[in-house]
Scaffold this motif. Sequence first.
Motif, PDB file in Angstrom:
ATOM      1  N   MET A  40      -3.952  11.918 -13.266  1.00 54.82           N
ATOM      2  CA  MET A  40      -3.428  13.093 -12.410  1.00 54.82           C
ATOM      3  C   MET A  40      -4.125  14.104 -12.972  1.00 54.82           C
ATOM      4  O   MET A  40      -4.756  14.925 -12.022  1.00 54.82           O
ATOM      5  CB  MET A  40      -2.112  13.060 -13.519  1.00 54.82           C
ATOM      6  CG  MET A  40      -1.026  14.302 -13.895  1.00 54.82           C
ATOM      7  SD  MET A  40       0.220  15.169 -14.631  1.00 54.82           S
ATOM      8  CE  MET A  40      -0.828  15.942 -15.451  1.00 54.82           C
ATOM      9  N   ARG A  41      -5.275  14.604 -14.261  1.00 54.72           N
ATOM     10  CA  ARG A  41      -5.700  16.061 -14.764  1.00 54.72           C
ATOM     11  C   ARG A  41      -6.648  15.777 -14.025  1.00 54.72           C
ATOM     12  O   ARG A  41      -7.402  16.599 -14.687  1.00 54.72           O
ATOM     13  CB  ARG A  41      -4.876  16.392 -15.839  1.00 54.72           C
ATOM     14  CG  ARG A  41      -3.802  16.974 -16.464  1.00 54.72           C
ATOM     15  CD  ARG A  41      -3.672  17.103 -17.256  1.00 54.72           C
ATOM     16  NE  ARG A  41      -4.423  17.515 -18.002  1.00 54.72           N
ATOM     17  CZ  ARG A  41      -4.475  18.052 -19.909  1.00 54.72           C
ATOM     18  NH1 ARG A  41      -3.846  17.430 -20.458  1.00 54.72           N
ATOM     19  NH2 ARG A  41      -5.276  18.962 -20.379  1.00 54.72           N
ATOM     20  N   MET A  42      -7.247  14.732 -13.552  1.00 56.78           N
ATOM     21  CA  MET A  42      -8.997  13.912 -13.390  1.00 56.78           C
ATOM     22  C   MET A  42      -9.681  14.595 -14.222  1.00 56.78           C
ATOM     23  O   MET A  42     -10.527  14.796 -14.710  1.00 56.78           O
ATOM     24  CB  MET A  42      -9.249  15.362 -12.457  1.00 56.78           C
ATOM     25  CG  MET A  42      -8.295  15.265 -10.844  1.00 56.78           C
ATOM     26  SD  MET A  42      -8.766  14.148 -10.280  1.00 56.78           S
ATOM     27  CE  MET A  42     -10.883  14.337  -9.289  1.00 56.78           C
ATOM     28  N   PHE A  43      -9.231  14.322 -16.079  1.00 56.89           N
ATOM     29  CA  PHE A  43     -10.250  13.905 -16.920  1.00 56.89           C
ATOM     30  C   PHE A  43     -11.124  12.770 -17.514  1.00 56.89           C
ATOM     31  O   PHE A  43     -11.372  12.679 -18.098  1.00 56.89           O
ATOM     32  CB  PHE A  43      -9.476  14.242 -17.915  1.00 56.89           C
ATOM     33  CG  PHE A  43      -8.970  16.494 -18.566  1.00 56.89           C
ATOM     34  CD1 PHE A  43      -8.991  17.493 -17.370  1.00 56.89           C
ATOM     35  CD2 PHE A  43      -9.164  16.840 -19.330  1.00 56.89           C
ATOM     36  CE1 PHE A  43      -9.640  18.580 -17.597  1.00 56.89           C
ATOM     37  CE2 PHE A  43      -9.136  17.856 -19.588  1.00 56.89           C
ATOM     38  CZ  PHE A  43      -8.857  18.992 -18.412  1.00 56.89           C
ATOM     39  N   LEU A  98       0.407  -1.169  -0.053  1.00 58.34           N
ATOM     40  CA  LEU A  98      -0.201   0.179   0.240  1.00 58.34           C
ATOM     41  C   LEU A  98       0.749   1.713  -0.378  1.00 58.34           C
ATOM     42  O   LEU A  98       0.393   1.635  -0.761  1.00 58.34           O
ATOM     43  CB  LEU A  98      -1.007   0.706   0.918  1.00 58.34           C
ATOM     44  CG  LEU A  98      -2.490   1.106   1.061  1.00 58.34           C
ATOM     45  CD1 LEU A  98      -2.859   0.640   0.061  1.00 58.34           C
ATOM     46  CD2 LEU A  98      -3.056   0.272   2.405  1.00 58.34           C
ATOM     47  N   ASN A  99       2.200   1.396   0.591  1.00 53.10           N
ATOM     48  CA  ASN A  99       3.080   2.457   0.609  1.00 53.10           C
ATOM     49  C   ASN A  99       3.529   2.875  -0.587  1.00 53.10           C
ATOM     50  O   ASN A  99       3.524   3.590  -1.349  1.00 53.10           O
ATOM     51  CB  ASN A  99       4.828   2.018   1.826  1.00 53.10           C
ATOM     52  CG  ASN A  99       4.204   2.272   2.623  1.00 53.10           C
ATOM     53  OD1 ASN A  99       2.834   2.883   3.389  1.00 53.10           O
ATOM     54  ND2 ASN A  99       4.682   1.001   3.900  1.00 53.10           N
ATOM     55  N   ASP A 100       3.158   1.602  -1.840  1.00 57.53           N
ATOM     56  CA  ASP A 100       3.170   1.949  -3.749  1.00 57.53           C
ATOM     57  C   ASP A 100       2.063   2.634  -3.800  1.00 57.53           C
ATOM     58  O   ASP A 100       2.116   2.604  -5.420  1.00 57.53           O
ATOM     59  CB  ASP A 100       3.816   1.020  -3.896  1.00 57.53           C
ATOM     60  CG  ASP A 100       5.608   0.070  -3.465  1.00 57.53           C
ATOM     61  OD1 ASP A 100       6.041   1.072  -3.646  1.00 57.53           O
ATOM     62  OD2 ASP A 100       5.207  -0.996  -3.602  1.00 57.53           O
ATOM     63  N   GLU A 101       1.519   3.146  -3.382  1.00 62.99           N
ATOM     64  CA  GLU A 101       0.159   3.681  -4.088  1.00 62.99           C
ATOM     65  C   GLU A 101       0.587   4.571  -4.871  1.00 62.99           C
ATOM     66  O   GLU A 101       1.259   5.856  -4.412  1.00 62.99           O
ATOM     67  CB  GLU A 101      -1.176   3.993  -3.253  1.00 62.99           C
ATOM     68  CG  GLU A 101      -1.873   5.092  -4.416  1.00 62.99           C
ATOM     69  CD  GLU A 101      -3.529   4.432  -2.980  1.00 62.99           C
ATOM     70  OE1 GLU A 101      -3.567   4.717  -1.522  1.00 62.99           O
ATOM     71  OE2 GLU A 101      -4.552   4.795  -3.134  1.00 62.99           O
ATOM     72  N   PRO A 102       0.114   5.215  -6.272  1.00 64.80           N
ATOM     73  CA  PRO A 102       1.024   5.697  -6.883  1.00 64.80           C
ATOM     74  C   PRO A 102       0.529   7.637  -6.597  1.00 64.80           C
ATOM     75  O   PRO A 102      -0.622   7.257  -5.948  1.00 64.80           O
ATOM     76  CB  PRO A 102      -0.251   5.967  -8.252  1.00 64.80           C
ATOM     77  CG  PRO A 102      -0.079   4.573  -8.027  1.00 64.80           C
ATOM     78  CD  PRO A 102      -0.453   4.242  -7.041  1.00 64.80           C
ATOM     79  N   ILE A 103       0.907   8.153  -6.601  1.00 64.59           N
ATOM     80  CA  ILE A 103       0.091  10.113  -5.857  1.00 64.59           C
ATOM     81  C   ILE A 103      -1.105  10.172  -6.825  1.00 64.59           C
ATOM     82  O   ILE A 103      -1.490  10.415  -5.813  1.00 64.59           O
ATOM     83  CB  ILE A 103       1.195  11.310  -6.251  1.00 64.59           C
ATOM     84  CG1 ILE A 103       2.717  10.210  -6.781  1.00 64.59           C
ATOM     85  CG2 ILE A 103       1.299  12.295  -6.269  1.00 64.59           C
ATOM     86  CD1 ILE A 103       3.513  12.154  -6.688  1.00 64.59           C
ATOM     87  N   HIS A 104      -1.470   9.873  -7.816  1.00 65.35           N
ATOM     88  CA  HIS A 104      -3.008  10.533  -8.678  1.00 65.35           C
ATOM     89  C   HIS A 104      -3.711   9.518  -8.394  1.00 65.35           C
ATOM     90  O   HIS A 104      -4.915   9.202  -9.356  1.00 65.35           O
ATOM     91  CB  HIS A 104      -2.734  10.844 -10.053  1.00 65.35           C
ATOM     92  CG  HIS A 104      -1.758  12.101 -10.297  1.00 65.35           C
ATOM     93  ND1 HIS A 104      -1.364  13.742  -9.130  1.00 65.35           N
ATOM     94  CD2 HIS A 104      -0.180  12.107 -10.212  1.00 65.35           C
ATOM     95  CE1 HIS A 104      -1.309  14.257  -9.142  1.00 65.35           C
ATOM     96  NE2 HIS A 104       0.306  13.859  -9.905  1.00 65.35           N
TER      97      HIS A 104
END
Length: 260
Positions: free
Chosen positions: A109-112, A85-91
């Motif tokens: 990332m951009r929420m599109f 779980l520590n590897d969960e990506p930023i976005h």
Amino acid sequence: MPELPEVETFKKYFDNTSLNKTVKDIKIRDNRILKIPEEQFIKEVKGQTFKSTLRHGKYLFVKLNSKYIVFHFGMTGDFEYFNDLNDEPIHSRILFELNNGYYLSYISMRMFGKVDLTNTVKEFLKKKKLGPDGYTMTIEEFKDTLKRRSAIAKTALMDQSIIAGIGNLYSDEILFRTKIHPKTKINLLTDAKLVDLFNNIKEVLKFGIENEGDLSIYPNNFLIPHRVLEEKCPICGTILQRYEISGRHGFFCATCQSLK
DNA sequence: GGTCATGTTGACTA
DNA sequence: TTAGTCAACATGAC
């Protein structure tokens, strides 16, 4: 990333990692990505098993016991499968905890991107008015979908209600390879040119899929590596033209792709 | 700080 | 109805 070849790559990634796994838990990291209320999504998906996947255009459908999750990746979507779980990506926007201890993140990332649920694929395609899938359509479907259309070639290729799956980059590549000026009206193309266009759509998408949508490895004779100001046409050496149609920028060779 | 970006949608004009 | 334009959405890279 995603045009059709990228989404096909995501599908394969999903199939290889998460198919037939059961969703133990779901964490919505940002509910703006959901088309439906968070509580409803969790209720419908939690405890369900990913039974099969299907791609249409830029959409990926994941079949649960009865309903489907619909993933769209916008311009910056991705999946990531991981164990810690520590590897969960930023976005990471939605985190699926699977019954084998692994996690699958839907990243945007951009929420599109958008994530939705639908009862049937057919219903969703109708609602979105999506045309035939660019990679799997037949020549008959292709000709049929272009019938009575007078849009310019660039717009027609990118219009998801005409053909689903082609975006800005691949449409440029397809037009370049077929030697069609982006502003050529689609109904003025000869039958032979249409067949040519059809074949090139298939080939360009196939090439993209085989390369897993990686645009950095394109050979010199493709347009994609040259979509930069002042670049020359790899075929004839003419400086490529940059153009704008409906707010999207494209490149083409005025010599190879002349407007008759 | 400004500009640009592999996408979609809805409003608006012919 | 069909076509085309434009702004909006949200974020990072250069």
